[in-house]
Design an enzyme around this catalytic site. Structure first.
Site, PDB file in Angstrom:
ATOM      1  N   ARG A 138       1.003  -1.412  -0.045  1.00 24.60           N
ATOM      2  CA  ARG A 138      -0.039  -0.119   0.016  1.00 24.60           C
ATOM      3  C   ARG A 138       0.762   1.333  -0.130  1.00 24.60           C
ATOM      4  O   ARG A 138       0.272   2.459   0.384  1.00 24.60           O
ATOM      5  CB  ARG A 138      -1.088  -0.014   1.166  1.00 24.60           C
ATOM      6  CG  ARG A 138      -1.859  -1.149   1.008  1.00 24.60           C
ATOM      7  CD  ARG A 138      -3.277  -0.822   1.988  1.00 24.60           C
ATOM      8  NE  ARG A 138      -4.164  -1.897   2.000  1.00 24.60           N
ATOM      9  CZ  ARG A 138      -4.283  -2.867   2.987  1.00 24.60           C
ATOM     10  NH1 ARG A 138      -3.432  -2.934   3.755  1.00 24.60           N
ATOM     11  NH2 ARG A 138      -5.200  -3.991   2.514  1.00 24.60           N
TER      12      ARG A 138
ATOM     13  N   HIS B  64      -0.516   9.874 -27.993  1.00 19.52           N
ATOM     14  CA  HIS B  64      -0.590   8.440 -27.202  1.00 19.52           C
ATOM     15  C   HIS B  64      -1.436   7.890 -28.410  1.00 19.52           C
ATOM     16  O   HIS B  64      -0.943   6.603 -28.318  1.00 19.52           O
ATOM     17  CB  HIS B  64      -1.244   8.647 -25.962  1.00 19.52           C
ATOM     18  CG  HIS B  64      -0.635   9.318 -24.735  1.00 19.52           C
ATOM     19  ND1 HIS B  64      -1.262   9.565 -23.634  1.00 19.52           N
ATOM     20  CD2 HIS B  64       0.805   9.487 -24.627  1.00 19.52           C
ATOM     21  CE1 HIS B  64      -0.372   9.925 -22.722  1.00 19.52           C
ATOM     22  NE2 HIS B  64       0.809   9.913 -23.424  1.00 19.52           N
TER      23      HIS B  64
ATOM     24  N   LYS C 126       7.045  22.829 -14.700  1.00 20.83           N
ATOM     25  CA  LYS C 126       6.244  21.668 -14.461  1.00 20.83           C
ATOM     26  C   LYS C 126       5.981  21.590 -12.720  1.00 20.83           C
ATOM     27  O   LYS C 126       4.949  21.510 -12.320  1.00 20.83           O
ATOM     28  CB  LYS C 126       7.058  20.419 -14.508  1.00 20.83           C
ATOM     29  CG  LYS C 126       6.105  19.126 -14.205  1.00 20.83           C
ATOM     30  CD  LYS C 126       6.420  18.120 -15.028  1.00 20.83           C
ATOM     31  CE  LYS C 126       5.338  16.945 -14.729  1.00 20.83           C
ATOM     32  NZ  LYS C 126       5.438  15.854 -15.350  1.00 20.83           N
TER      33      LYS C 126
ATOM     34  N   HIS D 146      -0.303  15.259 -26.415  1.00 22.87           N
ATOM     35  CA  HIS D 146      -0.206  13.897 -25.762  1.00 22.87           C
ATOM     36  C   HIS D 146      -1.451  13.215 -26.398  1.00 22.87           C
ATOM     37  O   HIS D 146      -1.295  11.945 -26.425  1.00 22.87           O
ATOM     38  CB  HIS D 146      -0.162  14.252 -24.174  1.00 22.87           C
ATOM     39  CG  HIS D 146       1.134  14.246 -23.863  1.00 22.87           C
ATOM     40  ND1 HIS D 146       1.705  15.728 -24.060  1.00 22.87           N
ATOM     41  CD2 HIS D 146       2.210  13.661 -23.079  1.00 22.87           C
ATOM     42  CE1 HIS D 146       3.028  15.464 -23.404  1.00 22.87           C
ATOM     43  NE2 HIS D 146       3.384  14.553 -23.029  1.00 22.87           N
TER      44      HIS D 146
ATOM     45  N   HIS E 118       8.285   8.243 -27.170  1.00 18.55           N
ATOM     46  CA  HIS E 118       7.169   9.034 -26.634  1.00 18.55           C
ATOM     47  C   HIS E 118       7.257  10.518 -26.974  1.00 18.55           C
ATOM     48  O   HIS E 118       6.369  11.090 -27.736  1.00 18.55           O
ATOM     49  CB  HIS E 118       7.505   9.086 -25.108  1.00 18.55           C
ATOM     50  CG  HIS E 118       6.091  10.033 -24.651  1.00 18.55           C
ATOM     51  ND1 HIS E 118       4.916   9.727 -24.689  1.00 18.55           N
ATOM     52  CD2 HIS E 118       6.448  11.150 -23.634  1.00 18.55           C
ATOM     53  CE1 HIS E 118       4.110  10.867 -23.918  1.00 18.55           C
ATOM     54  NE2 HIS E 118       5.214  11.674 -23.447  1.00 18.55           N
TER      55      HIS E 118
ATOM     56  N   ARG F  65      -3.023  21.405 -14.462  1.00 18.65           N
ATOM     57  CA  ARG F  65      -2.198  20.395 -14.828  1.00 18.65           C
ATOM     58  C   ARG F  65      -2.127  19.549 -16.156  1.00 18.65           C
ATOM     59  O   ARG F  65      -1.333  19.148 -16.776  1.00 18.65           O
ATOM     60  CB  ARG F  65      -1.843  19.315 -13.422  1.00 18.65           C
ATOM     61  CG  ARG F  65      -0.791  18.182 -13.828  1.00 18.65           C
ATOM     62  CD  ARG F  65      -0.381  17.268 -12.536  1.00 18.65           C
ATOM     63  NE  ARG F  65       0.755  16.502 -13.158  1.00 18.65           N
ATOM     64  CZ  ARG F  65       1.416  15.502 -12.315  1.00 18.65           C
ATOM     65  NH1 ARG F  65       0.886  15.658 -10.774  1.00 18.65           N
ATOM     66  NH2 ARG F  65       2.483  14.863 -12.588  1.00 18.65           N
TER      67      ARG F  65
ATOM     68  N   GLU G  14      -4.051  16.716 -10.877  1.00 15.09           N
ATOM     69  CA  GLU G  14      -4.603  16.745 -12.539  1.00 15.09           C
ATOM     70  C   GLU G  14      -5.988  17.007 -12.709  1.00 15.09           C
ATOM     71  O   GLU G  14      -6.690  16.398 -13.487  1.00 15.09           O
ATOM     72  CB  GLU G  14      -4.005  15.869 -13.380  1.00 15.09           C
ATOM     73  CG  GLU G  14      -4.083  16.387 -14.858  1.00 15.09           C
ATOM     74  CD  GLU G  14      -3.446  15.096 -15.811  1.00 15.09           C
ATOM     75  OE1 GLU G  14      -2.152  15.462 -15.963  1.00 15.09           O
ATOM     76  OE2 GLU G  14      -3.928  14.242 -16.261  1.00 15.09           O
TER      77      GLU G  14
ATOM     78  N   GLU H  94       9.393  17.631 -24.986  1.00 15.86           N
ATOM     79  CA  GLU H  94       8.817  18.117 -23.768  1.00 15.86           C
ATOM     80  C   GLU H  94       9.225  19.585 -23.186  1.00 15.86           C
ATOM     81  O   GLU H  94       8.598  20.386 -22.710  1.00 15.86           O
ATOM     82  CB  GLU H  94       8.907  17.119 -22.622  1.00 15.86           C
ATOM     83  CG  GLU H  94       8.428  15.809 -22.807  1.00 15.86           C
ATOM     84  CD  GLU H  94       7.020  15.818 -22.553  1.00 15.86           C
ATOM     85  OE1 GLU H  94       6.166  16.914 -22.479  1.00 15.86           O
ATOM     86  OE2 GLU H  94       6.288  14.559 -22.816  1.00 15.86           O
TER      87      GLU H  94
END
Length: 352
Positions: free
Chosen positions: A99, A230, A205, A226, A243, A219, A215, A163
């Protein structure tokens, strides 16, 4: 001194350093020694296969299996030594092992240094979508050593620059203009220029993440390009594109779509394409790409920014350094942009 700083962020006495088979021969011994200095810690290591196509649940289980085999407890610290794939997977393993345990990011690529290691996003890919299985789990420390970039392949270097460019486009006009003037120095790995680019990117960032860690709003603007990118990664097969390469094409698609709706002027579109070219990044799909409009729209329909069934995009709006995160856009403009980018792709060729 560096070793002392790293060790100060370790919880307990057990450390598991996870890296890949490309980074291990270069840097694993160095970092293992840094954690071992003083003899207070027990350091174990795990070397995984390299590549985006290895960012899977099966490989994630390898990390968890190793931790259990070593009988690591909740005081253990996981260390991610590598690029974005290693950082994302080790971070996710740390988020779910018992956890949640402590973890440290030691990014070795530009992509990881300026983006993926900062902000606590962790995940693995699912066959139906990139980063679909993951969690927010903040690292205790992000240790950036720009000397590791000396061994970074040019293609990986360029991928990370996508980026860096993003930050200028969405929120930092001065930084974008600085990049236009200094891109050749970044590519040639001038130490001072590279350090500044990484530092300024991380500052951008960090400011955004501080305002919206999970987010819920602003954010999401860090994902310019993306959603399209993606879809390209998933539709082409993980590992075909790096990427940043897919994001570069996706950013050009976002700029093209924004201009199509009259939200930005054509000069900004040109500057976007020009800076991608200057960074040796792709701005269009190759003729042998399998991408079609249907593949794009299918992949985008399960994007993480879909809310209540509605796709939301990050688009440029207004002068350089401004963007919006919105579902209120012209869907025809999006479809026309996709059609334009896939028009010459192999998946759309009619075989007679």
């Amino acid at each position: 001194e560096a070793g002392k700083m790293l060790r100060s962020h370790v919880n307990g006495k057990r450390v598991l350093v996870v890296t890949n088979d490309r980074i291990a021969p270069l840097y694993l011994e160095k970092y293992e020694s840094m954690f071992n200095e003083g003899g207070e810690l027990q350091v174990d290591t795990l070397v995984l296969p390299d590549g985006e196509d290895e960012k899977t649940m099966d490989v994630l289980m390898t990390i968890l299996d190793k931790a259990l085999e070593l009988k690591l407890d909740r005081k253990a610290t996981f260390v991610a030594l590598g690029g974005g794939v290693i950082g994302d997977m080790v971070g996710f393993a740390a988020a779910i092992y018992q956890r949640g345990v402590n973890f440290i990011q030691v990014p070795t690529t530009v992509m990881a240094m300026v983006d993926s290691s900062v902000g606590g996003k962790t995940a693995v890919n699912h066959p139906r979508g990139k980063n679909m299985v993951g969690a927010f789990h903040q690292p205790e420390c992000v240790f950036v050593d720009t000397d590791t970039l000396k061994t970074l392949p040019d293609r990986e270097m360029q991928s990370g620059i996508a980026e860096i460019i993003k930050y200028g486009l969405i929120r930092d006009e001065d930084f974008f203009e600085w990049q236009e003037e200094n891109m050749s120095k970044i590519l040639s790995r001038d130490p001072e220029t590279l350090r500044y680019a990484i530092k300024r990117s991380c500052e951008n960032k960090a400011e955004v993440v501080k305002a919206d860690e999970l987010e819920a709003g602003v954010r999401a603007t860090l994902n310019l390009g993306h959603t399209f990118g993606h879809a390209i990664e998933n539709g082409s097969g993980y590992g075909v594109w790096l990427h940043g390469e897919a994001v570069a094409i996706g950013t050009c698609m976002a700029a093209t779509m924004s201009a199509r709706m009259g939200w930005i002027d054509e000069d900004l579109v040109k500057r976007t394409y020009d800076i991608m070219h200057a960074a040796n990044l792709p701005t269009e799909l190759p003729v042998d790409s399998p991408m079609t409009s249907e593949i794009f729209q299918s992949a985008m329909s399960i994007d993480k920014k879909v809310a209540d069934g509605q796709l939301r995009l990050i688009l440029l709006k207004g002068p350089l350094g401004n963007c919006v995160f919105t579902g209120d856009f012209d869907t025809d403009a999006m479809k026309e942009t996709i059609d334009e980018f896939v028009a010459e792709c192999a998946g759309n060729k009619v075989v007679s």
